[in-house]
Scaffold this motif. Structure first.
Motif, PDB file in Angstrom:
ATOM      1  N   UNK A 122       0.627  -1.047  -0.034  1.00 12.40           N
ATOM      2  CA  UNK A 122       0.425   0.089   0.045  1.00 12.40           C
ATOM      3  C   UNK A 122       0.810   1.659   0.082  1.00 12.40           C
ATOM      4  N   UNK A 123       1.813   0.700   0.596  1.00 11.23           N
ATOM      5  CA  UNK A 123       3.068   2.484   1.056  1.00 11.23           C
ATOM      6  C   UNK A 123       3.425   2.710  -0.607  1.00 11.23           C
ATOM      7  N   UNK A 124       4.135   1.768  -0.482  1.00 10.70           N
ATOM      8  CA  UNK A 124       5.109   2.079  -1.964  1.00 10.70           C
ATOM      9  C   UNK A 124       4.216   2.034  -3.356  1.00 10.70           C
ATOM     10  N   UNK A 125       2.270   1.914  -3.296  1.00  8.84           N
ATOM     11  CA  UNK A 125       1.626   2.098  -4.290  1.00  8.84           C
ATOM     12  C   UNK A 125       1.395   3.455  -4.210  1.00  8.84           C
ATOM     13  N   UNK A 126       0.861   4.235  -3.341  1.00  6.03           N
ATOM     14  CA  UNK A 126       1.015   5.552  -2.654  1.00  6.03           C
ATOM     15  C   UNK A 126       2.302   6.324  -3.285  1.00  6.03           C
ATOM     16  N   UNK A 127       3.047   6.127  -3.472  1.00 10.22           N
ATOM     17  CA  UNK A 127       4.171   6.850  -4.271  1.00 10.22           C
ATOM     18  C   UNK A 127       4.201   6.704  -6.164  1.00 10.22           C
ATOM     19  N   UNK A 180      16.786   6.443  -7.928  1.00  9.52           N
ATOM     20  CA  UNK A 180      15.420   6.671  -7.700  1.00  9.52           C
ATOM     21  C   UNK A 180      15.182   6.218  -6.644  1.00  9.52           C
ATOM     22  N   UNK A 181      15.869   5.275  -5.819  1.00  9.09           N
ATOM     23  CA  UNK A 181      15.446   4.924  -4.659  1.00  9.09           C
ATOM     24  C   UNK A 181      16.373   5.852  -3.705  1.00  9.09           C
ATOM     25  N   UNK A 265      13.517   9.568   0.307  1.00 11.85           N
ATOM     26  CA  UNK A 265      13.539  10.766   1.017  1.00 11.85           C
ATOM     27  C   UNK A 265      11.816  11.028   1.224  1.00 11.85           C
ATOM     28  N   UNK A 266      11.230  10.234   0.439  1.00 12.17           N
ATOM     29  CA  UNK A 266      10.081  10.251   0.696  1.00 12.17           C
ATOM     30  C   UNK A 266       9.521   9.926   1.477  1.00 12.17           C
ATOM     31  N   UNK A 267       9.904   8.131   1.644  1.00 16.41           N
ATOM     32  CA  UNK A 267       9.237   8.026   2.790  1.00 16.41           C
ATOM     33  C   UNK A 267      10.299   8.758   3.989  1.00 16.41           C
ATOM     34  N   UNK A 275      12.849  11.168  11.321  1.00 15.55           N
ATOM     35  CA  UNK A 275      13.606  10.681  12.386  1.00 15.55           C
ATOM     36  C   UNK A 275      13.159   9.439  12.927  1.00 15.55           C
ATOM     37  N   UNK A 276      11.531   9.368  13.353  1.00 14.60           N
ATOM     38  CA  UNK A 276      11.334   8.436  13.812  1.00 14.60           C
ATOM     39  C   UNK A 276      10.580   7.713  13.794  1.00 14.60           C
ATOM     40  N   UNK A 277       9.457   8.207  13.127  1.00 19.10           N
ATOM     41  CA  UNK A 277       8.616   7.177  12.355  1.00 19.10           C
ATOM     42  C   UNK A 277       8.915   6.419  11.534  1.00 19.10           C
ATOM     43  N   UNK A 278       8.995   6.337  10.875  1.00 16.84           N
ATOM     44  CA  UNK A 278       9.703   5.215  10.229  1.00 16.84           C
ATOM     45  C   UNK A 278      11.548   4.708  10.669  1.00 16.84           C
ATOM     46  N   UNK A 279      11.507   3.604  11.159  1.00 17.58           N
ATOM     47  CA  UNK A 279      12.824   3.570  11.364  1.00 17.58           C
ATOM     48  C   UNK A 279      13.421   3.027  10.281  1.00 17.58           C
TER      49      UNK A 279
END
Length: 493
Positions: A122-127, A180-181, A265-267, A275-279
Motif C-alpha cells: 500500500x505504501x509503495x503503491x501510493x508513491x 530513483x531509490x 527521501x519520500x519515505x 526522524x522516528x516514524x520510519x526506522x
C-alpha cells in the motif's frame, strides 16, 4: 574379498533402481532420492526442469535425500498457478524456506507476508502512482541514457571495442535504481567501467541465493554457522551492502533533503517525520528489495531482448519502422521526442519486449508454501508447509498456451488484427507474477525498457560476436552465464 562383495551389492542395487526407473523422467535412488539427477543437471537447471515438467503433464513432486526435508512440488500448469496466486491466495505465502533463504531481504515487500506485506504494498503503491514520481523517474532514466549509456557506446564505436552488453545494462540499471531509490548515483557506467564494491556485492550475493535452493538446508546452514565457503562470501557481501545502505540513510536524515523526489527521501520526510516514524531498518529493507528488483530484472530483460532482436533482423527493422513513424517527420531521430505519451503508442516494440519476457523471464521461478493441506487443480495432494516452485521459464514454453511455435520469438503474437495489444491473463504471461502479488513496478519497468531499447536501436546496430555462447546462468535472476559479447556500430540515418 569383503570389498568385492560390497561393490557387487552396490552395483546390483544401482542396476536394480536403474531398471525400475529407466522409463521415468528422473531416477529415485535409495537414501539420495532424486537429488543425484538434479545435481548432475544443475548446470542446465531451467531446461532440465522444463523437460521434467513437460514429461509429467506440467507438475511433478521432487523427492530429496532422506532426512533433508527437500520434497518440492514443481509446476508450470497455468490452472495450478492461478489457484496458488489468486483463487487460494490466502493459503499460499512465502513460507519458512523462502524467508530463510532470502533473509537478506529483511521484512521488505518480496519476503514478507500478511499485514507486513499489505502495509509495504500500500505504501509503495501510493508513491508509484504519483504523477510527480513518474516524471522524476522518466527524467532520471533519460538523463542516465544520454549522459552515460550513449556516451559509452559512442566510445566503443570509435575504439572498435567488443562490449559485454549484459555488464553495461547491469551498470546502467544499478545507477538508475540507486538514483530513483536513494537519490545517489554510484556512477557504475562510465568509460573506464570502474569496479564498484556495492554493485559487485549484489551480483555475488545472487549466486549464493541460488545455491541455497539446490543444496540441502543443513549443508548451507552449517557453512553459514562455520562461516566457510559460499556462506562466508555471502556474509561479507551483505556487510558491504548494509554499510552502504545505512550510510545513505544516515546521510539522508542529516541533510534533511526535503526537495528530493527519490523514494528514500519520500519515505523519510513525507511518510515519516524525518526522524522516528520510519526506522532505519524499515528503510534499509525497503531499499534493498527495490534495488534488487530494479537492477537485476531490468538488466536481464534488456540483455535477452537485445540478443533476440540482434538475431532476428526482421524484428529489428519492424521496431525501427514503428519508432520512426511515431517520430513524425523529424529527421534527427531524437529518441527523446517520443516522451511518455509516445512510448505507449509503440505496440510492436511492446510485443517484442513481452516475447522476450515470456521466453526469458528475469525471475525464472517463484516460491510458495501452503499453510493448510490442499488439492491443486492438477489433482496433486499437497500437505501443509510444502515448498512449491512454479516455473515462469516453463510457463512461457507451454504449447497449450502459446502454440506449437512457443519456442519461436514472434512479437506478432502480441499484436491484434486491429493493431492493438493482445492482453494475456497474468497466470499465463507471468513475468510480472500474478494475483494480488503482481509486480507493482510493471508500468515503470516497461517505461525503462522502452526508453533504453529506442535510444540504442535508433543510434546503433548491435551484432553478437560470432560463436559467443548464450547460456542461462545459475542464479535467482536469469542472466547470461558468459554475458552478451557484441560489436556495436553507429547507425546511419
Amino acid at each position: 574379498m569383503d570389498v568385492f562383495v560390497i561393490v557387487a551389492v552396490l552395483l546390483f542395487v544401482a542396476i536394480h533402481y536403474w531398471r525400475l526407473n529407466r522409463n521415468t523422467p528422473i531416477t529415485k535412488w535409495p537414501f539420495m532420492g532424486m537429488l543425484p539427477g538434479f545435481l548432475r543437471n544443475v548446470s542446465n537447471f531451467h531446461d532440465y526442469t522444463n523437460s521434467l515438467l513437460k514429461q509429467n503433464g506440467g507438475t511433478f513432486i521432487f523427492e530429496g535425500a532422506w532426512l533433508t526435508n527437500m520434497n518440492i512440488v514443481f509446476t508450470s500448469d497455468p490452472l495450478n498457478v492461478q489457484h496458488i496466486t489468486s483463487t487460494s491466495f490466502e493459503n499460499y505465502g512465502k513460507g519458512n524456506e523462502f524467508t530463510e533463504i532470502f533473509e537478506v531481504l529483511g521484512d521488505g515487500i518480496f519476503r514478507s507476508d500478511s499485514h507486513t506485506w499489505k502495509y509495504n504494498r500500500t505504501l509503495l503503491h501510493s508513491i508509484f502512482k504519483q504523477e510527480s514520481f513518474k516524471v522524476f523517474l522518466h527524467k532520471t532514466i533519460e538523463k542516465k541514457i544520454s549522459s552515460c549509456l550513449l556516451m559509452f557506446l559512442d566510445h566503443a564505436c570509435k575504439k572498435g571495442m567488443q562490449v559485454d552488453l549484459q555488464d553495461v545494462f547491469q551498470r546502467l540499471t544499478f545507477d538508475n535504481i540507486c538514483c530513483v531509490v536513494l537519490g545517489f548515483d554510484p556512477a557504475c557506467l562510465s568509460i573506464d567501467l570502474p569496479e564498484i564494491s556495492c554493485e559487485k556485492a549484489f551480483t555475488q550475493a545472487e549466486n549464493t541465493l541460488f545455491y541455497r535452493h539446490v543444496r540441502p538446508r543443513f549443508f548451507w546452514k552449517l557453512q553459514k554457522w562455520l562461516q566457510v565457503g559460499e556462506e562466508k562470501k555471502f556474509s561479507e557481501n551483505i556487510k558491504i551492502i548494509d554499510q552502504w545502505l545505512y550510510s545513505e540513510i544516515k546521510s539522508k536524515r542529516e541533510t534533511q533533503g526535503h526537495k528530493q523526489l527519490d523514494l528514500l527521501n519520500t519515505l523519510t520526510f513525507e511518510v515519516g517525520d524525518g526522524q522516528n516514524l520510519i526506522d532505519d531498518k524499515f528503510l534499509r529493507d525497503t531499499a534493498i528489495n527495490l534495488l534488487a528488483a530494479g537492477r537485476d530484472t531490468i538488466s536481464s530483460a534488456l540483455t535477452w531482448f537485445f540478443w533476440l532482436v540482434a538475431t532476428h533482423p526482421f524484428v529489428e527493422a519492424k521496431i525501427l519502422e514503428e519508432v520512426r513513424e511515431n517520430l513524425s517527420s523529424r529527421e534527427d531521430n531524437n529518441w527523446k521526442d517520443l516522451g511518455m505519451e509516445g512510448l505507449s503508442k509503440l505496440i510492436y516494440l511492446h510485443g517484442a519486449l513481452c516475447e522476450a519476457l515470456r521466453l526469458y523471464p528475469p525471475i525464472p521461478f517463484e516460491h510458495k508454501s501452503n499453510l493448510k493441506s490442499d488439492v491443486l487443480p492438477s489433482g496433486h495432494v499437497i500437505k501443509s508447509n510444502t515448498m512449491i516452485l512454479y516455473s515462469l521459464y516453463s510457463i512461457g514454453r507451454v504449447e497449450e498456451i502459446w502454440g506449437e511455435d512457443c519456442l519461436e520469438f514472434k512479437p506478432e503474437r502480441w499484436v491484434s488484427k486491429k493493431g492493438g495489444t493482445i492482453h494475456v491473463p497474468s497466470y499465463k504471461f507471468i513475468a510480472f507474477n500474478a494475483g494480488p502479488r503482481s509486480r507493482l513496478g510493471k508500468d515503470i519497468s516497461f517505461i525503462e525498457l522502452k526508453m533504453v531499447a529506442i535510444a540504442i536501436l535508433l543510434n546503433y546496430h548491435i551484432q553478437v560476436v560470432e560463436g559467443h555462447p548464450i547460456i542461462p546462468s545459475l542464479s535467482v535472476v536469469l542472466h547470461m552465464k558468459h554475458g552478451l559479447k557484441i560489436n556495436v556500430k553507429k547507425r546511419s540515418f
